[in-house]
Design a protein around this motif. Structure first.
Motif, PDB file in Angstrom:
ATOM      1  N   THR A  60       0.813  -1.209   0.000  1.00  0.00           N
ATOM      2  CA  THR A  60       0.000   0.000   0.000  1.00  0.00           C
ATOM      3  C   THR A  60       0.847   1.259   0.000  1.00  0.00           C
ATOM      4  O   THR A  60       1.848   1.334   0.687  1.00  0.00           O
ATOM      5  CB  THR A  60      -0.836   0.063   1.300  1.00  0.00           C
ATOM      6  OG1 THR A  60      -1.294  -1.234   1.587  1.00  0.00           O
ATOM      7  CG2 THR A  60      -1.982   0.982   1.153  1.00  0.00           C
ATOM      8  N   SER A  61       0.417   2.232  -0.749  1.00  0.00           N
ATOM      9  CA  SER A  61       0.992   3.554  -0.614  1.00  0.00           C
ATOM     10  C   SER A  61       0.169   4.311   0.414  1.00  0.00           C
ATOM     11  O   SER A  61      -1.049   4.247   0.410  1.00  0.00           O
ATOM     12  CB  SER A  61       0.932   4.270  -1.963  1.00  0.00           C
ATOM     13  OG  SER A  61       0.819   5.649  -1.763  1.00  0.00           O
TER      14      SER A  61
ATOM     15  N   GLU B 104      -1.611  -3.582  -4.224  1.00  0.00           N
ATOM     16  CA  GLU B 104      -2.604  -2.507  -4.325  1.00  0.00           C
ATOM     17  C   GLU B 104      -2.491  -1.858  -5.698  1.00  0.00           C
ATOM     18  O   GLU B 104      -1.428  -1.378  -6.072  1.00  0.00           O
ATOM     19  CB  GLU B 104      -2.352  -1.450  -3.248  1.00  0.00           C
ATOM     20  CG  GLU B 104      -3.305  -0.281  -3.339  1.00  0.00           C
ATOM     21  CD  GLU B 104      -2.716   1.001  -2.758  1.00  0.00           C
ATOM     22  OE1 GLU B 104      -1.972   0.929  -1.766  1.00  0.00           O
ATOM     23  OE2 GLU B 104      -3.009   2.064  -3.323  1.00  0.00           O
TER      24      GLU B 104
ATOM     25  N   GLU C 182      -9.747   0.338  -1.683  1.00  0.00           N
ATOM     26  CA  GLU C 182      -8.624   0.015  -2.559  1.00  0.00           C
ATOM     27  C   GLU C 182      -8.854  -1.373  -3.124  1.00  0.00           C
ATOM     28  O   GLU C 182      -9.425  -2.233  -2.447  1.00  0.00           O
ATOM     29  CB  GLU C 182      -7.302   0.043  -1.781  1.00  0.00           C
ATOM     30  CG  GLU C 182      -6.827   1.468  -1.567  1.00  0.00           C
ATOM     31  CD  GLU C 182      -5.682   1.607  -0.579  1.00  0.00           C
ATOM     32  OE1 GLU C 182      -5.044   2.659  -0.602  1.00  0.00           O
ATOM     33  OE2 GLU C 182      -5.449   0.668   0.213  1.00  0.00           O
TER      34      GLU C 182
ATOM     35  N   SER D 126      -4.181   7.416   1.322  1.00  0.00           N
ATOM     36  CA  SER D 126      -5.140   6.503   1.922  1.00  0.00           C
ATOM     37  C   SER D 126      -4.646   5.968   3.248  1.00  0.00           C
ATOM     38  O   SER D 126      -3.470   5.943   3.534  1.00  0.00           O
ATOM     39  CB  SER D 126      -5.378   5.348   0.972  1.00  0.00           C
ATOM     40  OG  SER D 126      -4.161   4.732   0.658  1.00  0.00           O
TER      41      SER D 126
HETATM   42 MG    MG Z   1      -2.947   4.041  -1.908  1.00  0.00          MG
END
Ligand code: MG
Ligand code: FA5
Length: 456
Positions: free
Chosen positions: A15-16, A297, A286, A20
């Motif tokens: 995940t970035s 993701e 996501e 988020s």
């Molecule tokens: Mg993200």
């Protein structure tokens, strides 16, 4: 080192955290329709950013609304320092202002500004963009307008305020975003164009573009990457016949549409929805795809916050929006092992891809040996890893593969030491010891001078 690498890769592939934050995971089995074949259309629009005064021109993307920077007015700018984006010329010193403390755009980023990899037909990103266009053209014939030439230089208002990013949000910091001046940034997401497109009455659109983020360095992070934003607006008559309210209806349509897109790109894949938070959507999700043993993701999305739609003058509509990372998808689809390769002009890379051929697996032409250099220093309060990475990238360019914190301690006097390992490796050739030593010497000097740290 191996553990460090594995950790940093796992972080990237999951995940970035830029916009988020995760809350919970909902697993579900997904059944998808098969996608019909392909058609393609595109429309492009010029820039209207860096405006000196509000535009009275009716098209929001009219080049006439653009005010040329000071060097362009002088008319003496060397050709190499001028970019053409959306039919508009941008001079280097419109964007890079070395002695201006409100500007943090380095030369290396200016060099990427006009590249528009997503508009090259035989480039993996261009091939992927077109395949996504195809999916929307087939499933929503004639509905989605495409924008892939909007200027990446946008106002702080467009990038953050218009999409409700809170004033204290981390993404607004100079550490995370490239500022041209205190009111103007290089867009850090394609959501920067949403509000303006809503205001101008667009109801179904795809915006593809280069986005810019100050970030760490490794095989899946690059300070420039590409996103595609998708938006669809619904009117009350769309959901009135269903047993859902507008938000539920849009959320269901969003998930169905994106599951179909994932199927179109990947075939039968295992995927899951993850609940998350974005300032501009509610609910927010996501989508993750199970790929090579990991959850990847690939996009963020949700039902657009009503305040954004109200600002466009419509109170009776709902909309969904998504933003997907093109490199992330392309790395999986084409087996591209390092994000730097997207920028390669080496024919051994470029010749492997051609229009319409999605998913042709990249054959690495060689793997050159890495060279590791460690560097330890006492940090100060203002030290950030992003600043360090920017210096390393500025000196070593694409010869740097990864910058990893390998040791971190605080002594009895309260001084904190960091040790970073810099991995140098070219994608295209063997590097000599002399060359790397020279680069490392320059990095040490610059880190000491610019970051005010004390080398150990
Ligand atoms: Mg993200
Ligand atoms: C956004 O940028 C939101 N604007 C997306 C969005 C749009 C949400 C509309 C809701 C509605 P995020 O920072 O998570 O979110 O980035 C979106 C996608 O870009 C990620 O899922 C990932 O695929 C890709 N991405 C993010 N950071 C990087 C990076 N450093 N390198 C490569 N791809 C990245």
């Amino acid at each position: 080192m191996l553990i460090q690498r594995a950790l940093s890769r796992a972080r990237v592939l999951s995940t970035s955290r830029y916009f988020s934050s995760l809350s919970s995971i909902q697993m579900q089995t997904i059944n998808l329709p098969k996608s019909p074949p392909f058609s393609f259309s595109s429309n492009n629009h010029g820039c209207n950013f860096l405006k000196s005064k509000p535009s009275s021109v009716s098209s929001p993307y009219s080049t006439a609304a653009f005010s040329l920077g000071k060097s362009s007015r002088k008319g003496v700018v060397p050709l190499a320092a001028l970019l053409q984006i959306g039919g508009v010329q941008i001079a280097k010193d419109d964007v890079v202002k070395e002695n201006d403390p409100t500007n943090n755009v380095p030369d290396s980023i200016f060099a990427k500004l006009g590249m528009q990899l997503h508009r090259r037909e035989n480039h993996p990103l261009g091939i992927l963009k077109k395949t996504i266009y195809d999916y929307f053209d087939v499933n929503f014939p004639g509905k989605f307008e495409k924008f892939d030439d909007l200027c990446p230089i946008v106002t702080v208002k467009q990038n953050f305020d218009d999409v409700l990013v809170p004033p204290d949000h981390v993404s607004r910091s100079y550490n995370d975003t490239y500022y041209v001046n205190s009111d103007t940034v290089l867009r850090c997401h394609t959501s920067a164009h949403q509000a303006e497109l809503f205001r101008n009455g667009h109801t179904h659109f795809l915006v593809t573009g280069d986005v810019y983020r100050r970030d760490s360095i490794d095989g899946t992070h690059y300070p420039v990457f590409h996103q595609m934003e998708g938006v669809r607006v619904f009117s009350p008559e769309d959901w009135s016949g269903s047993d859902m309210d507008g938000t539920e209806y849009a959320a269901a349509d969003l998930k169905r549409s994106l599951e179909g897109l994932a199927k179109h790109l990947f075939g039968a894949v295992e995927m899951r929805w993850v609940d998350t938070y974005f300032p501009f959507t509610n609910p927010s999700y996501e989508l993750e795809i199970f790929f090579q043993g990991k959850w990847l993701e690939v996009l963020g999305c949700g039902v657009t916050e009503q305040a954004i739609l109200h600002a466009s003058g419509r109170t009776d509509i709902v909309a969904w929006a998504f933003g997907l990372g093109l490199e992330r998808l392309a790395m999986v689809l084409f087996d591209i092992p390092d994000i730097r390769l997207f920028w390669s002009s080496d024919e051994r890379f470029t010749s492997q891809f051609s229009e319409g051929k999605l998913g042709v697996k990249f054959k690495p032409f060689s793997k050159f040996p890495p060279c590791y250099k460690d560097m330890s220093f006492w940090i100060n309060d203002g030290f950030t890893e992003n600043n360090l990475c920017e210096i390393v990238r500025g000196i070593a360019g694409d010869l740097v593969e990864e910058v990893t914190l390998i040791d971190n301690f605080t002594n009895k006097k309260g001084m904190t030491s960091h040790c970073y390992r810099i991995t140098y490796r070219s994608m295209e050739r063997s590097l000599t010891d002399d060359e790397i030593n020279e680069l490392q010497e320059q990095v040490r000097e610059a880190v000491q001078n610019k970051l005010n740290v004390v080398l150990r």
